[in-house]
Design an enzyme around this catalytic site. Structure first.
Site, PDB file in Angstrom:
ATOM      1  N   ARG A 256     -37.249  65.368 -27.387  1.00  0.00           N
ATOM      2  CA  ARG A 256     -36.319  64.952 -28.437  1.00  0.00           C
ATOM      3  C   ARG A 256     -35.045  65.779 -28.279  1.00  0.00           C
ATOM      4  O   ARG A 256     -35.111  66.970 -27.947  1.00  0.00           O
ATOM      5  CB  ARG A 256     -36.908  65.214 -29.832  1.00  0.00           C
ATOM      6  CG  ARG A 256     -37.970  64.216 -30.252  1.00  0.00           C
ATOM      7  CD  ARG A 256     -37.343  62.861 -30.596  1.00  0.00           C
ATOM      8  NE  ARG A 256     -38.320  61.919 -31.100  1.00  0.00           N
ATOM      9  CZ  ARG A 256     -38.923  60.975 -30.373  1.00  0.00           C
ATOM     10  NH1 ARG A 256     -38.666  60.851 -29.081  1.00  0.00           N
ATOM     11  NH2 ARG A 256     -39.771  60.145 -30.932  1.00  0.00           N
ATOM     12  N   HIS A 304     -32.663  57.294 -23.222  1.00  0.00           N
ATOM     13  CA  HIS A 304     -33.969  57.289 -23.912  1.00  0.00           C
ATOM     14  C   HIS A 304     -34.897  56.204 -23.343  1.00  0.00           C
ATOM     15  O   HIS A 304     -35.389  55.337 -24.068  1.00  0.00           O
ATOM     16  CB  HIS A 304     -33.777  57.105 -25.426  1.00  0.00           C
ATOM     17  CG  HIS A 304     -34.943  57.590 -26.231  1.00  0.00           C
ATOM     18  ND1 HIS A 304     -34.802  58.257 -27.421  1.00  0.00           N
ATOM     19  CD2 HIS A 304     -36.295  57.503 -26.029  1.00  0.00           C
ATOM     20  CE1 HIS A 304     -36.000  58.550 -27.917  1.00  0.00           C
ATOM     21  NE2 HIS A 304     -36.919  58.100 -27.077  1.00  0.00           N
TER      22      HIS A 304
END
Ligand code: OXD
Length: 341
Positions: A256, A304
């Site tokens: 993250r 991502h």
């Protein structure tokens, strides 16, 4: 009063008439509740056919066409409007459509008394393994240095050590981290991992607990972050941790964005202490146009994509958990809210 004896005595037609009157009077007053699942995600259309195939007796409704919210017993969510789940009074289980649940644990977003289930899935792990192995090999085989030499038409062989001479360190040895650790160990890398509690993975050295975090970092040439995002792990990759890496180390972050203190990372790259940062996750996504990562010569940005949840395998496991719920069996992969994953 219609007793059992009188009921038997009345004719067939009278019985049918009385039953008809009874049904009209009471059945219309009692709503028949049909079990429904609410799906809320920007890629909902990819999920619908797989959810419908996996659970024929559950009605799949896609937000915002949720209908009567009292019928919603299950919710499958990624992007989620603020208070919708609080309005589903008969909600039984919430399924995250991803491995990470950090955004769903933001205070007040999902009701805290309802079990929250995360994705643990072989296809998700396999994709993450491919991303991590590809990234480690690119750093290990000096792909970015050769690309830079090519720009300048430079023909200069660079030495590449053996995989067994390259120390890889993985922060987080959950389902994804341990799959990546095993795959890298099979290729021959010198792999170690760090986790809250000790893990036993073949050919992977296990470091655990606060005291062993910096020792893991100090023996690492390529650091990979696959930690869950929790208040304890947020900003963990800061100046102090980066300074503990040996000079010339690289960072791969498919975890993250909020694990990393961006300013400290840029400083470590600019000083030459860190060689490369391969970043797939960011504090703000999409990465803003003006962000310095875009143009930094030693930052590799991917949007991502390290791994994605595959409805083909995850829809059946959601159905299995619904079956377990209905037959009073324990649910699989329930998030421990006190740990945040
Ligand atoms: C996930 C993700 O957590 O896609 O699954 O980031």
């Amino acid at each position: 009063m219609l007793t059992a004896r009188r009921w038997c005595a009345v004719s067939h037609f009278t019985r049918a008439y009385l039953l008809h009157r009874f049904k009209r009077r009471y059945y219309t007053a009692i709503p028949i509740r049909q079990m429904a699942l609410l799906l809320s995600s920007s890629d909902a259309q990819d999920w619908v056919p797989h959810l419908k195939d996996s659970m024929t007796d559950v009605e799949v409704r896609v937000w915002p066409d949720a209908g009567n919210l009292d019928a919603i017993e299950f919710a499958c969510v990624w992007e989620l409007p603020d208070d919708v789940l609080h309005k589903c009074r008969n909600l039984k289980v919430i399924f995250s459509l991803g491995a990470g649940v950090d955004h769903l644990l933001e205070p007040g977003l999902v009701p805290s008394h309802i079990p929250l289930v995360r994705v643990v899935d072989d296809l998700l792990s396999q994709r993450m393994v491919e991303h991590v192995v590809h990234s480690v090999l690119a750093v290990h085989r000096r792909q970015f240095e050769f690309a830079e030499q090519q720009q300048r038409r430079v023909w200069r062989p660079l030495h590449t050590p053996l995989a067994s001479e390259r120390r890889v360190g993985i922060l987080g040895l959950g389902a994804l981290g341990s799959a990546c650790a095993s795959a890298l160990a099979r290729i021959g890398f010198d792999v170690a991992g760090w986790s809250r509690t000790q893990k036993h993975i073949d050919n992977v050295q296990s470091f655990h607990g606060d005291d062993q975090l910096i020792p893991l970092v100090q023996r690492t040439d390529i650091l990979i972050c696959l930690l869950p995002l929790t208040p304890q792990t947020e900003n963990m990759i800061d100046g102090a941790m980066l300074a503990s890496l040996p000079k010339g180390a690289s960072l791969i972050n498919p975890g993250r964005g909020r694990h990393v203190v961006e300013h400290d990372l840029l400083a470590a790259l600019d000083s030459g202490h860190l060689s490369y940062a391969l970043l797939d996750t960011f504090r703000i996504e999409p990465l803003p146009q003006s962000h310095p990562f875009w143009s930094h010569p030693r930052v590799i940005v991917t949007p991502h994509i390290a791994s994605t949840t595959d409805p083909r395998s995850v829809a059946p496991s959601i159905a299995e958990n619904i079956r377990r719920y209905r037959s009073n069996q324990p649910l699989l992969n329930v998030v421990d809210r006190s740990q945040g994953y």
